[in-house]
Design an enzyme around this catalytic site. Structure first.
Site, PDB file in Angstrom:
ATOM      1  N   ASP A 228     -20.365 -16.826 -41.623  1.00  0.00           N
ATOM      2  CA  ASP A 228     -19.532 -15.660 -41.334  1.00  0.00           C
ATOM      3  C   ASP A 228     -19.669 -15.308 -39.854  1.00  0.00           C
ATOM      4  OD1 ASP A 228     -17.909 -13.464 -41.774  1.00  0.00           O
ATOM      5  OD2 ASP A 228     -19.554 -12.164 -42.459  1.00  0.00           O
TER       6      ASP A 228
ATOM      7  N   ASP B 256     -15.530 -17.452 -34.623  1.00  0.00           N
ATOM      8  CA  ASP B 256     -14.835 -16.225 -34.229  1.00  0.00           C
ATOM      9  C   ASP B 256     -14.816 -16.080 -32.718  1.00  0.00           C
ATOM     10  OD1 ASP B 256     -13.717 -13.778 -33.887  1.00  0.00           O
ATOM     11  OD2 ASP B 256     -15.285 -12.628 -34.888  1.00  0.00           O
TER      12      ASP B 256
ATOM     13  N   ASN C  39     -13.416 -10.770 -47.432  1.00  0.00           N
ATOM     14  CA  ASN C  39     -14.830 -10.614 -47.094  1.00  0.00           C
ATOM     15  C   ASN C  39     -15.326  -9.263 -47.579  1.00  0.00           C
ATOM     16  OD1 ASN C  39     -14.295 -12.970 -45.736  1.00  0.00           O
ATOM     17  ND2 ASN C  39     -15.376 -12.371 -43.883  1.00  0.00           N
TER      18      ASN C  39
HETATM   19 ZN   LIG Z   1     -15.590 -10.014 -40.428  1.00  0.00          ZN
END
Ligand SMILES: [Zn+2]
Length: 293
Positions: free
Chosen positions: A79, A101, A225
């Protein structure tokens, strides 16, 4: 059984439902997540953030064993992989998917860094999630987020070669303070159409409200999520129980019970119940490798 996130999300996008991705950081919550997924015959994604368990090389094989022994499809995803090191560590630790990300970077830099990791991850059968636009933080008004642009999203998918896209359509990370999020359903619909039904991810699912979640998952969101809602339910279970005279072991039982109960409710809201399947081929799928790129 252990699968990639791509295997789970391609099916979810085709079937128009979403799969729960609870944040887990220990054997306890990972077991809770897999148990409730098995009870509901649902696929599940274990979302592992480095702050929840910094030692991937220790916890990766634990999650992998739990996933391999499970009756339902389980993916293990990094994540918010924040840098190159985290991504490689997750791959080496047995994760079947990584999120890269770079949503805070300008478009070209975002593409460059994501594309590099897509090439590496696909080479070893690991899928990749990335984010365009930016999901802000519900607790910090200075980080209000930026909505995803549909046309840019299509270009981004082509430019990077990712397997699923985290979009910003009105949710925020963490717990919302004095606001009820208002999802931009028209924008979500447009992104799904423009990207030709590409698998889409919602971050900050907690606190969004069951009805908005249900609607978003029927309109193109395929992974949600979840963190805060599950932790709150776990704490509530402990607070509401009469634990007087009980030992610490009873607290873990209560934590697990609360976590499972709320996750089960959310799996049903997202549409993941009874969507488990048995893969025809044992082992992880391979990806198309574009040689020479
Ligand atoms: Zn997130």
């Amino acid at each position: 059984m252990l699968v990639t996130m791509k295997a789970i999300l391609d099916r979810a996008s085709e079937g128009n439902y979403a799969v729960a991705a609870p944040n887990v950081g220990s054997e306890l919550d990972a077991r809770a997540a897999i148990e409730i997924a098995e009870e509901l015959n649902a696929p599940i994604i274990l979302d592992v953030h480095i702050t929840h368990h910094p030692d991937f090389e220790f916890i990766g094989p634990v999650f992998r064993k739990l996933a391999e022994e499970s009756k339902v499809p389980v993916a293990i995803n990094l994540d918010h992989g924040a840098d190159f090191h985290q991504a490689i560590l997750a791959i080496r630790s047995g994760f079947t998917s990584i999120m890269v990300d770079r949503s805070m970077l300008p478009y070209d830099e975002n593409v460059k860094e994501v594309k590099e990791l897509v090439r590496i991850a696909h080479e070893v059968g690991v899928s990749v999630e990335a984010e365009l636009g930016h999901v802000g933080n519900g607790e910090n008004m200075e980080d209000a987020g930026v909505y995803t642009d549909p046309k840019e999203a299509l270009q981004y998918i082509k430019d990077t070669g990712i397997d699923c896209l985290a979009v910003s359509v009105g949710t925020a990370h963490g717990a919302y303070v004095n606001v009820v999020p208002k999802l931009q359903f028209d924008l979500l619909k447009e992104i799904k159409e423009v990207t030709n039904n590409f698998p889409l991810v919602m971050h900050g699912g907690s606190g969004t409200g069951d009805e908005q979640l249900r609607k978003a998952c029927s309109m193109g969101i395929n992974k949600v999520n979840l963190c805060n809602d599950l932790l709150k339910a776990a704490v509530a279970e402990v607070v509401n129980a009469n634990t007087e005279g009980n030992g610490a072991y009873d607290l873990w039982v209560l934590v697990k019970k609360g976590f499972k109960r709320r996750l089960g409710e959310l799996i049903e809201i997202l549409g993941g119940k009874d969507k488990a399947w048995t893969p025809e081929v044992k082992g992880l799928p391979t990806f198309e490798i574009q040689a020479g790129e």
